[in-house]
Design an enzyme around this catalytic site. Structure first.
Site, PDB file in Angstrom:
ATOM      1  N   ASN A  13      -1.070  -5.020  -0.403  1.00 25.76           N
ATOM      2  CA  ASN A  13      -1.222  -4.941   1.049  1.00 25.76           C
ATOM      3  C   ASN A  13      -2.713  -5.033   1.346  1.00 25.76           C
ATOM      4  O   ASN A  13      -3.449  -4.078   1.124  1.00 25.76           O
ATOM      5  CB  ASN A  13      -0.656  -3.604   1.555  1.00 25.76           C
ATOM      6  CG  ASN A  13      -0.947  -3.372   3.029  1.00 25.76           C
ATOM      7  OD1 ASN A  13      -1.292  -4.302   3.761  1.00 25.76           O
ATOM      8  ND2 ASN A  13      -0.809  -2.132   3.469  1.00 25.76           N
ATOM      9  N   TRP A  14      -3.119  -6.197   1.824  1.00 31.23           N
ATOM     10  CA  TRP A  14      -4.559  -6.407   2.054  1.00 31.23           C
ATOM     11  C   TRP A  14      -5.066  -5.649   3.280  1.00 31.23           C
ATOM     12  O   TRP A  14      -6.259  -5.543   3.490  1.00 31.23           O
ATOM     13  CB  TRP A  14      -4.833  -7.900   2.234  1.00 31.23           C
ATOM     14  CG  TRP A  14      -4.884  -8.649   0.933  1.00 31.23           C
ATOM     15  CD1 TRP A  14      -4.582  -8.173  -0.314  1.00 31.23           C
ATOM     16  CD2 TRP A  14      -5.278 -10.019   0.754  1.00 31.23           C
ATOM     17  NE1 TRP A  14      -4.754  -9.155  -1.244  1.00 31.23           N
ATOM     18  CE2 TRP A  14      -5.183 -10.301  -0.624  1.00 31.23           C
ATOM     19  CE3 TRP A  14      -5.700 -11.031   1.620  1.00 31.23           C
ATOM     20  CZ2 TRP A  14      -5.500 -11.554  -1.152  1.00 31.23           C
ATOM     21  CZ3 TRP A  14      -6.005 -12.281   1.095  1.00 31.23           C
ATOM     22  CH2 TRP A  14      -5.910 -12.531  -0.282  1.00 31.23           C
ATOM     23  N   LYS A  15      -4.176  -5.202   4.140  1.00 32.04           N
ATOM     24  CA  LYS A  15      -4.564  -4.544   5.403  1.00 32.04           C
ATOM     25  C   LYS A  15      -5.492  -5.482   6.184  1.00 32.04           C
ATOM     26  O   LYS A  15      -5.286  -6.684   6.156  1.00 32.04           O
ATOM     27  CB  LYS A  15      -5.216  -3.187   5.129  1.00 32.04           C
ATOM     28  CG  LYS A  15      -4.396  -2.331   4.167  1.00 32.04           C
ATOM     29  CD  LYS A  15      -4.844  -0.908   4.131  1.00 32.04           C
ATOM     30  CE  LYS A  15      -4.093  -0.162   3.039  1.00 32.04           C
ATOM     31  NZ  LYS A  15      -4.195   1.268   3.141  1.00 32.04           N
ATOM     32  N   HIS A  99       4.465   0.625   8.155  1.00 26.69           N
ATOM     33  CA  HIS A  99       3.403   1.252   7.347  1.00 26.69           C
ATOM     34  C   HIS A  99       2.857   2.457   8.120  1.00 26.69           C
ATOM     35  O   HIS A  99       2.778   2.429   9.353  1.00 26.69           O
ATOM     36  CB  HIS A  99       2.293   0.229   7.086  1.00 26.69           C
ATOM     37  CG  HIS A  99       1.305   0.688   6.065  1.00 26.69           C
ATOM     38  ND1 HIS A  99       0.304   1.574   6.362  1.00 26.69           N
ATOM     39  CD2 HIS A  99       1.185   0.410   4.745  1.00 26.69           C
ATOM     40  CE1 HIS A  99      -0.402   1.813   5.257  1.00 26.69           C
ATOM     41  NE2 HIS A  99       0.114   1.119   4.261  1.00 26.69           N
ATOM     42  N   GLU A 101      -0.001   3.458   8.674  1.00 21.80           N
ATOM     43  CA  GLU A 101      -1.136   3.149   9.559  1.00 21.80           C
ATOM     44  C   GLU A 101      -0.633   2.589  10.889  1.00 21.80           C
ATOM     45  O   GLU A 101      -1.214   2.853  11.945  1.00 21.80           O
ATOM     46  CB  GLU A 101      -2.097   2.171   8.862  1.00 21.80           C
ATOM     47  CG  GLU A 101      -2.866   2.875   7.747  1.00 21.80           C
ATOM     48  CD  GLU A 101      -3.308   1.968   6.614  1.00 21.80           C
ATOM     49  OE1 GLU A 101      -3.291   0.741   6.772  1.00 21.80           O
ATOM     50  OE2 GLU A 101      -3.661   2.513   5.546  1.00 21.80           O
ATOM     51  N   GLU A 171       5.747   5.994   0.510  1.00 19.52           N
ATOM     52  CA  GLU A 171       4.297   6.120   0.559  1.00 19.52           C
ATOM     53  C   GLU A 171       3.908   7.456   1.193  1.00 19.52           C
ATOM     54  O   GLU A 171       3.823   7.556   2.429  1.00 19.52           O
ATOM     55  CB  GLU A 171       3.711   4.988   1.399  1.00 19.52           C
ATOM     56  CG  GLU A 171       3.964   3.613   0.844  1.00 19.52           C
ATOM     57  CD  GLU A 171       2.816   2.664   1.177  1.00 19.52           C
ATOM     58  OE1 GLU A 171       2.212   2.144   0.239  1.00 19.52           O
ATOM     59  OE2 GLU A 171       2.513   2.491   2.365  1.00 19.52           O
ATOM     60  N   GLY A 177      -4.930   5.529   0.356  1.00 17.13           N
ATOM     61  CA  GLY A 177      -6.361   5.299   0.524  1.00 17.13           C
ATOM     62  C   GLY A 177      -7.214   6.526   0.261  1.00 17.13           C
ATOM     63  O   GLY A 177      -8.408   6.541   0.577  1.00 17.13           O
ATOM     64  N   SER A 217      -2.500   5.030  -3.519  1.00 15.62           N
ATOM     65  CA  SER A 217      -3.534   5.062  -4.553  1.00 15.62           C
ATOM     66  C   SER A 217      -3.004   4.664  -5.932  1.00 15.62           C
ATOM     67  O   SER A 217      -3.487   5.167  -6.941  1.00 15.62           O
ATOM     68  CB  SER A 217      -4.220   6.430  -4.584  1.00 15.62           C
ATOM     69  OG  SER A 217      -4.853   6.696  -3.346  1.00 15.62           O
ATOM     70  N   GLY A 238      -2.624  -0.921  -1.886  1.00 14.16           N
ATOM     71  CA  GLY A 238      -3.659  -1.278  -0.924  1.00 14.16           C
ATOM     72  C   GLY A 238      -4.947  -1.655  -1.634  1.00 14.16           C
ATOM     73  O   GLY A 238      -5.134  -2.778  -2.101  1.00 14.16           O
ATOM     74  N   GLY A 239      -5.841  -0.696  -1.755  1.00 12.71           N
ATOM     75  CA  GLY A 239      -7.189  -0.928  -2.281  1.00 12.71           C
ATOM     76  C   GLY A 239      -7.226  -1.746  -3.563  1.00 12.71           C
ATOM     77  O   GLY A 239      -7.983  -2.738  -3.670  1.00 12.71           O
TER      78      GLY A 239
HETATM   79  C1  PEP Z   1      -1.000   0.991   1.239  1.00 10.98           C
HETATM   80  O1  PEP Z   1      -1.773   0.418   1.994  1.00 10.98           O
HETATM   81  O2  PEP Z   1       0.215   0.853   1.409  1.00 10.98           O
HETATM   82  C2  PEP Z   1      -1.550   1.779   0.136  1.00 10.98           C
HETATM   83  C3  PEP Z   1      -0.714   2.371  -0.679  1.00 10.98           C
HETATM   84  O3  PEP Z   1      -2.901   1.846   0.040  1.00 10.98           O
HETATM   85  P1  PEP Z   1      -3.745   2.412  -1.226  1.00 10.98           P
HETATM   86  O4  PEP Z   1      -3.145   1.789  -2.457  1.00 10.98           O
HETATM   87  O5  PEP Z   1      -5.140   1.980  -0.987  1.00 10.98           O
HETATM   88  O6  PEP Z   1      -3.568   3.904  -1.244  1.00 10.98           O
END
Ligand code: PEP
Length: 257
Positions: A13-15, A99, A101, A171, A177, A217, A238-239
């Site tokens: 997930n590039w956000k 999501h 966010e 999640e 994050g 994470s 994500g990251g």
């Molecule tokens: C996400 O954006 O769904 C996510 C899990 O981010 P991260 O891996 O950065 O925690």
């Protein structure tokens, strides 16, 4: 993972990261590092404006492209929005829905998530439906009840024959994050509870076949342990999905014999 019954899916997930000109160099690096993952489906979910570049850059690969959101309406006067058909027409296969966010910053609710799930399925897209609890909710001991409600609402009126297209991503909000990962046992406990909810709604055969990801994470260091859990069938990342070497290491962890 349980490859006998269900697909393992590693989705990035590039956000709101990466401009279109960065897509091809990223794709070239990832394809070189993970040319043909044997066991898992790889998905890269990108901002809307990067979709055409991503479709083109991953055309000759096994990487599928996902979007990060859609509008629940088929078409009409919704300035600035993007419909399921628009995504499907470009060749998008997956779409992240609900999501945390989007729930936190854009007022998305379990009800709007359900509408978006129907919109995605109606256009032939595979929804990756995100559910998860906050730290306060976990500390109150209501995680399973809350997730049960989120899953039941998201899937309301989704017929059994469409369930093979649905992916659920557990999640925990406190792990996204933050660098704080749920322990493998904590993550598996909730993924297993999600499967139980699906079993109660659709029966054992469908519950056994649904891919349930963990997200929060996940990275190249902890992926193997998380993916070794019986009810965790992949990751939403994500990251670490922005760095080809890290994302590829997670794909490798999902491809261990
Ligand atoms: C996400 O954006 O769904 C996510 C899990 O981010 P991260 O891996 O950065 O925690």
């Amino acid at each position: 993972m349980n490859r006998k019954y269900r697909k393992t899916i590693i989705a990035g997930n590039w956000k709101m990261n990466m401009v279109a000109s960065q897509v091809k160099p990223f794709a070239d690096e990832l394809k070189a590092l993970s040319p043909r993952p044997k066991w898992c489906e790889t998905v890269v979910c990108v901002p809307f404006v990067n979709v055409p570049a991503a479709i083109k850059a991953f055309k000759d690969s096994r990487v599928a492209i996902g979007a990060e959101n859609l509008n629940e309406n088929a078409k009409g006067a919704y300035t600035g929005e993007v419909s399921a058909d628009m995504l499907a027409d470009l060749g998008v296969k997956y779409v992240i829905i609900g999501h945390s966010e989007r729930r936190q910053y854009y007022g998305e609710t379990d009800i709007s998530v359900n509408k978006k799930v129907h919109a995605a399925l109606g256009a032939g897209l595979q929804p990756i439906v995100c559910v998860g609890e906050s730290l306060e909710q976990r500390e109150l001991g209501i995680t399973i009840e809350l997730i049960t409600l989120q899953v039941k609402t998201a899937l309301a009126n989704v017929p059994a024959e469409k369930m093979r297209k649905v992916v659920i991503a557990y999640e925990p909000i406190w792990a996204i994050g933050t660098g704080k990962t749920a322990t493998a046992e904590q993550a598996n406990e909730v993924c297993s509870a999600i499967r139980a909810v699906i079993r109660s709604l659709y029966g054992a055969r469908i519950a056994r076949a649904v891919t349930i990801q963990y997200g929060g994470s996940m990275n190249d260091k902890n992926a193997a342990e998380l993916l070794a859990q019986p009810d965790i069938d992949g990751g939403l990342i994500g990251g670490a999905s922005l760095v080809p070497a890290k994302f590829s290491a997670i794909i490798d962890a999902a491809n261990q014999e």
